[in-house]
Write a protein that holds these residues in place. Structure first.
Motif, short mmCIF file in Angstrom:
data_model
loop_
_atom_site.label_atom_id
_atom_site.label_comp_id
_atom_site.label_asym_id
_atom_site.label_seq_id
_atom_site.Cartn_x
_atom_site.Cartn_y
_atom_site.Cartn_z
N ILE A 28 -11.62 -6.87 -3.91
CA ILE A 28 -11.93 -6.07 -2.72
C ILE A 28 -13.38 -6.27 -2.32
O ILE A 28 -13.70 -6.46 -1.14
CB ILE A 28 -11.61 -4.58 -2.98
N GLN A 29 -14.30 -6.25 -3.29
CA GLN A 29 -15.71 -6.45 -2.99
C GLN A 29 -15.96 -7.85 -2.41
O GLN A 29 -16.74 -8.01 -1.48
CB GLN A 29 -16.56 -6.24 -4.24
N ARG A 30 -15.28 -8.87 -2.97
CA ARG A 30 -15.44 -10.24 -2.46
C ARG A 30 -14.92 -10.33 -1.02
O ARG A 30 -15.58 -10.91 -0.15
CB ARG A 30 -14.71 -11.22 -3.37
N ASP A 31 -13.76 -9.73 -0.77
CA ASP A 31 -13.21 -9.75 0.59
C ASP A 31 -14.11 -9.02 1.57
O ASP A 31 -14.32 -9.46 2.70
CB ASP A 31 -11.80 -9.13 0.62
N TYR A 32 -14.65 -7.89 1.16
CA TYR A 32 -15.54 -7.11 2.00
C TYR A 32 -16.81 -7.90 2.31
O TYR A 32 -17.28 -7.93 3.45
CB TYR A 32 -15.87 -5.78 1.33
N ALA A 33 -17.38 -8.57 1.30
CA ALA A 33 -18.58 -9.39 1.51
C ALA A 33 -18.28 -10.53 2.46
O ALA A 33 -19.10 -10.88 3.32
CB ALA A 33 -19.09 -9.92 0.17
N SER A 34 -17.10 -11.12 2.34
CA SER A 34 -16.71 -12.21 3.24
C SER A 34 -16.60 -11.71 4.68
O SER A 34 -17.04 -12.38 5.62
CB SER A 34 -15.37 -12.79 2.78
N LEU A 35 -16.03 -10.54 4.86
CA LEU A 35 -15.94 -9.95 6.20
C LEU A 35 -17.31 -9.67 6.78
O LEU A 35 -17.57 -9.90 7.96
CB LEU A 35 -15.12 -8.66 6.17
N LEU A 36 -18.21 -9.16 5.96
CA LEU A 36 -19.57 -8.87 6.44
C LEU A 36 -20.28 -10.15 6.88
O LEU A 36 -21.07 -10.12 7.83
CB LEU A 36 -20.39 -8.17 5.35
N ASP A 37 -20.01 -11.27 6.20
CA ASP A 37 -20.61 -12.54 6.60
C ASP A 37 -20.08 -12.99 7.96
O ASP A 37 -20.79 -13.64 8.73
CB ASP A 37 -20.32 -13.63 5.56
N GLN A 38 -18.82 -12.67 8.25
CA GLN A 38 -18.20 -13.12 9.50
C GLN A 38 -18.48 -12.19 10.67
O GLN A 38 -18.45 -12.60 11.82
CB GLN A 38 -16.68 -13.24 9.32
N GLU A 39 -18.74 -10.93 10.40
CA GLU A 39 -18.96 -9.95 11.45
C GLU A 39 -20.41 -9.92 11.89
O GLU A 39 -21.31 -10.24 11.13
CB GLU A 39 -18.54 -8.56 10.97
N LYS A 40 -20.59 -9.53 13.15
CA LYS A 40 -21.92 -9.45 13.70
C LYS A 40 -21.96 -8.18 14.57
O LYS A 40 -21.06 -7.96 15.37
CB LYS A 40 -22.15 -10.69 14.57
N PRO A 41 -22.97 -7.36 14.42
CA PRO A 41 -23.06 -6.15 15.25
C PRO A 41 -23.14 -6.51 16.74
O PRO A 41 -23.71 -7.55 17.11
CB PRO A 41 -24.35 -5.48 14.79
N LEU A 42 -22.57 -5.68 17.58
CA LEU A 42 -22.57 -5.96 19.02
C LEU A 42 -23.97 -6.11 19.60
O LEU A 42 -24.18 -6.92 20.50
CB LEU A 42 -21.82 -4.85 19.76
N ASP A 43 -24.93 -5.35 19.08
CA ASP A 43 -26.29 -5.44 19.63
C ASP A 43 -27.00 -6.74 19.25
O ASP A 43 -28.05 -7.05 19.79
CB ASP A 43 -27.12 -4.22 19.24
N GLU A 44 -26.41 -7.51 18.34
CA GLU A 44 -26.99 -8.80 17.97
C GLU A 44 -26.33 -9.97 18.71
O GLU A 44 -26.75 -11.12 18.53
CB GLU A 44 -26.87 -9.02 16.46
N LEU A 45 -25.31 -9.70 19.50
CA LEU A 45 -24.63 -10.78 20.23
C LEU A 45 -25.47 -11.22 21.42
O LEU A 45 -26.12 -10.42 22.08
CB LEU A 45 -23.27 -10.30 20.74
N THR A 46 -25.43 -12.52 21.70
CA THR A 46 -26.08 -13.03 22.90
C THR A 46 -25.22 -12.65 24.10
O THR A 46 -24.06 -12.27 23.95
CB THR A 46 -26.23 -14.56 22.84
N SER A 48 -23.88 -14.59 26.22
CA SER A 48 -22.73 -15.49 26.26
C SER A 48 -21.65 -15.06 25.27
O SER A 48 -20.45 -15.06 25.60
CB SER A 48 -23.18 -16.92 25.95
N GLU A 49 -22.06 -14.70 24.06
CA GLU A 49 -21.09 -14.25 23.05
C GLU A 49 -20.44 -12.94 23.47
O GLU A 49 -19.23 -12.75 23.30
CB GLU A 49 -21.78 -14.07 21.69
N LEU A 50 -21.22 -12.05 24.05
CA LEU A 50 -20.68 -10.77 24.49
C LEU A 50 -19.68 -10.96 25.63
O LEU A 50 -18.65 -10.29 25.68
CB LEU A 50 -21.83 -9.86 24.93
N GLU A 51 -19.95 -11.89 26.50
CA GLU A 51 -19.04 -12.17 27.62
C GLU A 51 -17.70 -12.70 27.11
O GLU A 51 -16.66 -12.44 27.69
CB GLU A 51 -19.68 -13.18 28.57
#
Length: 144
Positions: A28-46, A48-51
């Motif tokens: 579970i911890q490994r899966d959670y860490a993997s998800l955190l690596d893939q996710e990005k907070p909305l306020d950090e999106l460019t 273009s990415e937000l669009e």
């Protein structure tokens, strides 16, 4: 002896359960860490990415509202709405009351204060005009 044998089995089972739970917790911890690596907070999106995450609804984009006798009549389709908008008010009212509000010729004649036969004649002439306008505009008729 039976008590120590049962005790040993319980201890083995307990140790097995602890190992299973620890392994599951690690997964579970490994899966959670993997998800955190893939996710990005909305306020950090460019921008273009937000669009790319945006969804644009086109509800009501091709709806037009005409008013007849104080009643709103919704017409769907830009070409049809344009064709109706080109008509004089009296002709447009007959078409909208007849086809969009489902009124009979008698009801229309009473509402518009015109002769019953005038409603029928006006509708036939107006339908011909609408057909000619739509053909001129390149409207493609569905196969029947």
């Amino acid at each position: 002896m039976k008590d120590s044998h049962e005790q040993r089995i319980q201890n083995q089972f307990g140790a097995f359960c602890v190992r299973v739970l620890k392994n599951e917790a690690r997964h579970i911890q490994r899966d959670y860490a993997s998800l955190l690596d893939q996710e990005k907070p909305l306020d950090e999106l460019t921008a273009s990415e937000l669009e790319q995450t945006a969804v644009w609804d086109d509800y009501f984009m091709d709806e037009h509202v005409f008013e007849v006798l104080g009643l709103p009549v919704v017409v769907t389709g830009n070409v049809l709405a344009d064709a109706l908008a080109q008509l004089p008010e009296g002709k447009r009212d007959v078409i909208l009351l007849s086809y969009f509000l489902g009124m009979t010729d008698r009801e229309i004649s009473e509402k518009l204060h015109i002769v019953h036969q005038t409603v029928s004649k006006r509708r036939l002439v107006t339908l011909k005009e609408l057909y000619e306008y739509l053909v001129k505009e390149g409207f493609e008729w569905p196969d029947m």
